[in-house]
Design a protein around this motif. Structure first.
Motif, PDB file in Angstrom:
ATOM      1  N   LYS A  99      20.339  59.013 -51.909  1.00 41.31           N
ATOM      2  CA  LYS A  99      20.455  58.312 -53.184  1.00 41.31           C
ATOM      3  C   LYS A  99      21.786  58.599 -53.881  1.00 41.31           C
ATOM      4  O   LYS A  99      22.174  57.886 -54.802  1.00 41.31           O
ATOM      5  CB  LYS A  99      19.320  58.742 -54.125  1.00 41.31           C
ATOM      6  CG  LYS A  99      17.942  58.276 -53.730  1.00 41.31           C
ATOM      7  CD  LYS A  99      16.914  58.770 -54.740  1.00 41.31           C
ATOM      8  CE  LYS A  99      15.496  58.324 -54.365  1.00 41.31           C
ATOM      9  NZ  LYS A  99      14.499  58.876 -55.324  1.00 41.31           N
ATOM     10  N   THR A 103      19.896  59.038 -44.896  1.00 43.31           N
ATOM     11  CA  THR A 103      20.563  58.348 -45.996  1.00 43.31           C
ATOM     12  C   THR A 103      20.138  58.942 -47.335  1.00 43.31           C
ATOM     13  O   THR A 103      19.050  59.501 -47.476  1.00 43.31           O
ATOM     14  CB  THR A 103      20.257  56.846 -45.966  1.00 43.31           C
ATOM     15  OG1 THR A 103      18.830  56.643 -46.001  1.00 43.31           O
ATOM     16  CG2 THR A 103      20.797  56.208 -44.690  1.00 43.31           C
ATOM     17  N   ASP A 118      26.863  57.955 -48.248  1.00 47.04           N
ATOM     18  CA  ASP A 118      25.964  57.265 -47.329  1.00 47.04           C
ATOM     19  C   ASP A 118      24.930  58.205 -46.721  1.00 47.04           C
ATOM     20  O   ASP A 118      23.734  57.934 -46.736  1.00 47.04           O
ATOM     21  CB  ASP A 118      26.760  56.577 -46.216  1.00 47.04           C
ATOM     22  CG  ASP A 118      27.773  57.503 -45.539  1.00 47.04           C
ATOM     23  OD1 ASP A 118      28.017  58.617 -46.049  1.00 47.04           O
ATOM     24  OD2 ASP A 118      28.337  57.113 -44.497  1.00 47.04           O
ATOM     25  N   ASP A 147      15.625  47.956 -42.556  1.00 49.58           N
ATOM     26  CA  ASP A 147      16.189  47.250 -43.701  1.00 49.58           C
ATOM     27  C   ASP A 147      17.700  47.437 -43.680  1.00 49.58           C
ATOM     28  O   ASP A 147      18.251  48.038 -42.757  1.00 49.58           O
ATOM     29  CB  ASP A 147      15.618  47.799 -45.012  1.00 49.58           C
ATOM     30  CG  ASP A 147      14.173  47.398 -45.240  1.00 49.58           C
ATOM     31  OD1 ASP A 147      13.944  46.243 -45.626  1.00 49.58           O
ATOM     32  OD2 ASP A 147      13.276  48.247 -45.020  1.00 49.58           O
ATOM     33  N   SER A 148      18.364  46.947 -44.706  1.00 50.33           N
ATOM     34  CA  SER A 148      19.797  47.196 -44.839  1.00 50.33           C
ATOM     35  C   SER A 148      20.107  47.607 -46.272  1.00 50.33           C
ATOM     36  O   SER A 148      19.325  47.348 -47.190  1.00 50.33           O
ATOM     37  CB  SER A 148      20.612  45.961 -44.449  1.00 50.33           C
ATOM     38  OG  SER A 148      20.311  44.874 -45.299  1.00 50.33           O
ATOM     39  N   GLN A 149      21.227  48.260 -46.430  1.00 50.06           N
ATOM     40  CA  GLN A 149      21.642  48.767 -47.735  1.00 50.06           C
ATOM     41  C   GLN A 149      23.138  48.532 -47.886  1.00 50.06           C
ATOM     42  O   GLN A 149      23.882  48.548 -46.903  1.00 50.06           O
ATOM     43  CB  GLN A 149      21.321  50.264 -47.818  1.00 50.06           C
ATOM     44  CG  GLN A 149      21.550  50.887 -49.180  1.00 50.06           C
ATOM     45  CD  GLN A 149      21.030  52.333 -49.228  1.00 50.06           C
ATOM     46  OE1 GLN A 149      20.793  52.950 -48.205  1.00 50.06           O
ATOM     47  NE2 GLN A 149      20.831  52.849 -50.425  1.00 50.06           N
ATOM     48  N   THR A 158      16.576  58.726 -48.675  1.00 48.38           N
ATOM     49  CA  THR A 158      15.982  57.388 -48.742  1.00 48.38           C
ATOM     50  C   THR A 158      15.510  56.854 -47.404  1.00 48.38           C
ATOM     51  O   THR A 158      14.685  55.948 -47.351  1.00 48.38           O
ATOM     52  CB  THR A 158      16.993  56.389 -49.334  1.00 48.38           C
ATOM     53  OG1 THR A 158      18.162  56.343 -48.491  1.00 48.38           O
ATOM     54  CG2 THR A 158      17.399  56.785 -50.741  1.00 48.38           C
ATOM     55  N   TYR A 174      19.098  50.743 -42.220  1.00 46.20           N
ATOM     56  CA  TYR A 174      18.376  52.010 -42.330  1.00 46.20           C
ATOM     57  C   TYR A 174      16.881  51.737 -42.288  1.00 46.20           C
ATOM     58  O   TYR A 174      16.436  50.595 -42.471  1.00 46.20           O
ATOM     59  CB  TYR A 174      18.780  52.783 -43.583  1.00 46.20           C
ATOM     60  CG  TYR A 174      18.147  52.332 -44.882  1.00 46.20           C
ATOM     61  CD1 TYR A 174      17.366  53.213 -45.637  1.00 46.20           C
ATOM     62  CD2 TYR A 174      18.329  51.040 -45.386  1.00 46.20           C
ATOM     63  CE1 TYR A 174      16.795  52.821 -46.845  1.00 46.20           C
ATOM     64  CE2 TYR A 174      17.775  50.645 -46.577  1.00 46.20           C
ATOM     65  CZ  TYR A 174      16.997  51.534 -47.310  1.00 46.20           C
ATOM     66  OH  TYR A 174      16.429  51.149 -48.496  1.00 46.20           O
ATOM     67  N   LYS A 219      26.478  49.952 -49.989  1.00 50.09           N
ATOM     68  CA  LYS A 219      27.002  51.009 -50.837  1.00 50.09           C
ATOM     69  C   LYS A 219      28.518  51.047 -50.745  1.00 50.09           C
ATOM     70  O   LYS A 219      29.086  50.782 -49.673  1.00 50.09           O
ATOM     71  CB  LYS A 219      26.454  52.382 -50.410  1.00 50.09           C
ATOM     72  CG  LYS A 219      25.312  52.900 -51.244  1.00 50.09           C
ATOM     73  CD  LYS A 219      25.034  54.355 -50.922  1.00 50.09           C
ATOM     74  CE  LYS A 219      24.113  54.965 -51.958  1.00 50.09           C
ATOM     75  NZ  LYS A 219      23.881  56.404 -51.697  1.00 50.09           N
ATOM     76  N   LYS A 236      13.453  52.927 -44.109  1.00 55.12           N
ATOM     77  CA  LYS A 236      13.007  53.636 -45.298  1.00 55.12           C
ATOM     78  C   LYS A 236      12.096  54.810 -44.941  1.00 55.12           C
ATOM     79  O   LYS A 236      11.305  54.739 -44.004  1.00 55.12           O
ATOM     80  CB  LYS A 236      12.271  52.677 -46.228  1.00 55.12           C
ATOM     81  CG  LYS A 236      13.161  51.625 -46.866  1.00 55.12           C
ATOM     82  CD  LYS A 236      12.358  50.701 -47.770  1.00 55.12           C
ATOM     83  CE  LYS A 236      13.257  49.659 -48.408  1.00 55.12           C
ATOM     84  NZ  LYS A 236      12.480  48.712 -49.268  1.00 55.12           N
ATOM     85  N   ARG A 267      19.114  56.553 -40.244  1.00 57.74           N
ATOM     86  CA  ARG A 267      19.808  55.690 -39.292  1.00 57.74           C
ATOM     87  C   ARG A 267      19.699  56.363 -37.921  1.00 57.74           C
ATOM     88  O   ARG A 267      19.658  57.601 -37.833  1.00 57.74           O
ATOM     89  CB  ARG A 267      21.272  55.504 -39.683  1.00 57.74           C
ATOM     90  CG  ARG A 267      21.424  54.820 -41.019  1.00 57.74           C
ATOM     91  CD  ARG A 267      22.857  54.799 -41.507  1.00 57.74           C
ATOM     92  NE  ARG A 267      23.697  53.938 -40.694  1.00 57.74           N
ATOM     93  CZ  ARG A 267      24.991  53.725 -40.938  1.00 57.74           C
ATOM     94  NH1 ARG A 267      25.589  54.342 -41.961  1.00 57.74           N
ATOM     95  NH2 ARG A 267      25.692  52.914 -40.174  1.00 57.74           N
ATOM     96  N   LYS A 311      27.877  47.634 -45.774  1.00 56.12           N
ATOM     97  CA  LYS A 311      26.487  47.312 -45.438  1.00 56.12           C
ATOM     98  C   LYS A 311      26.094  48.011 -44.151  1.00 56.12           C
ATOM     99  O   LYS A 311      26.815  47.951 -43.152  1.00 56.12           O
ATOM    100  CB  LYS A 311      26.314  45.798 -45.283  1.00 56.12           C
ATOM    101  CG  LYS A 311      24.873  45.367 -45.028  1.00 56.12           C
ATOM    102  CD  LYS A 311      24.763  43.841 -44.946  1.00 56.12           C
ATOM    103  CE  LYS A 311      23.319  43.408 -44.722  1.00 56.12           C
ATOM    104  NZ  LYS A 311      23.181  41.925 -44.654  1.00 56.12           N
TER     105      LYS A 311
END
Length: 291
Positions: A232, A230, A237, A164-166, A281, A206, A168, A208, A284, A203
């Motif tokens: 919360k 990663t 990061d 996925d991607s996140q 979370t 990562y 922050k 999950k 990477r 962006k």
């Protein structure tokens, strides 16, 4: 003609003082200069003799040489900001940097502690040299971006199934100024803030934590992978880093553990470790590039 040119170039290099070509002993903050330089040389010889077929194999082999080494946080702190070398004590980041620098030195067919020191400084600092506290790559995303650009590493997270991607904004340091003694200095504080500007709405890919029991994900992880965990936490990061080793029950972390007080292969599988750490979370995944 090419051979003659190369010989002339080497001759010129030999006439240049070493201080102009790289770090010198006086520019290093040692834990123990005599034992550290000896240990670096021995590790380089031992790892070269290991004859790894891939950078990942080399990274895992070197990482295992430090099992049992003491954990120590904050070992890089001190004024002035200076390249620090400590082969006896590590936090999670200095462990990864030391292992990576040793592997990259060998991949570059170099074999001296001076070569290692030059590589270590290059991967730890934004412009490749210590130039004040703000020049250090404090955020691991910054470390990944900078060292990818230099060709030392590649991030493979987005090539692993179910990634996925996140997004922050990385500003934890400036938002928690009182936690960093060096940031009392206004110029240093502004240097950190200026660096953080480049990581607004950053962006990154990562995987999950809940997907780390998936066979496609497990099968895609390799021994010797660098894994960044990663978090919360707001403005941050990554909160921990380590290496992947593959045990009978799956991937485990080889890391400098504050809980264990030393470098260990964690007793928990990576999936279990993440499950028992609610502030984490996901991961990477980074690999050294063949030089």
């Amino acid at each position: 003609m090419r051979k003659i040119t190369t010989l002339i170039y080497i001759a010129i290099l030999l006439l240049i003082p070493f201080s102009l070509r790289g770090v010198t002993p006086s520019q290093i903050r040692w834990h123990n200069e005599s034992t550290d330089t000896t240990k670096i040389t021995k590790l380089l010889i031992k790892a070269t003799d290991f004859s790894a077929s891939t950078p990942n194999e080399l990274v895992e082999f070197i990482g295992r040489q430090f099992i049992g080494a003491q954990y120590k946080g904050g070992s890089l702190e001190g004024e002035p900001e200076t390249l620090t070398i400590n082969l006896d004590e590590f936090d999670c980041t200095t462990f990864i940097e030391t292992v990576s620098a040793l592997a990259l030195t060998i991949e570059d067919r170099k074999n001296s502690w001076q070569d290692f020191a030059n590589v270590l400084e290059s991967i730890r600092y934004r412009q490749g040299e210590a130039n004040g506290y703000a020049s250090r790559l404090h955020y691991f995303s910054d470390w990944i971006v900078t060292n990818t650009h230099r060709g030392y590493i590649k991030e493979v997270t987005d090539r692993i199934p179910q990634s996925d991607s996140q997004i922050k904004t990385l500003d934890y340091m400036s938002q928690n100024r009182s936690s960093y003694p060096a940031l009392k200095d206004s110029a240093t504080f502004e240097g950190i803030k200026n660096m953080e500007v480049g990581y607004r709405s950053h962006k990154y890919p990562y995987i999950k934590s809940t997907r780390l029991t998936s066979k496609p994900v497990i099968n895609a992880l390799k021994a010797g992978d660098i894994v960044a965990l990663t978090t919360k936490a707001g403005g941050l990061d990554i909160s921990h880093v380590g290496l992947i080793v593959i045990e009978k029950d799956g991937p485990h972390l080889l890391h400098a553990s504050s809980r264990e007080g030393k470098v260990v292969v964690d007793k928990l599988t990576l999936a279990e470790y993440m499950r028992k750490s609610p502030n984490l979370t996901g991961i990477r995944v980074i690999r050294l590039q063949a030089q």
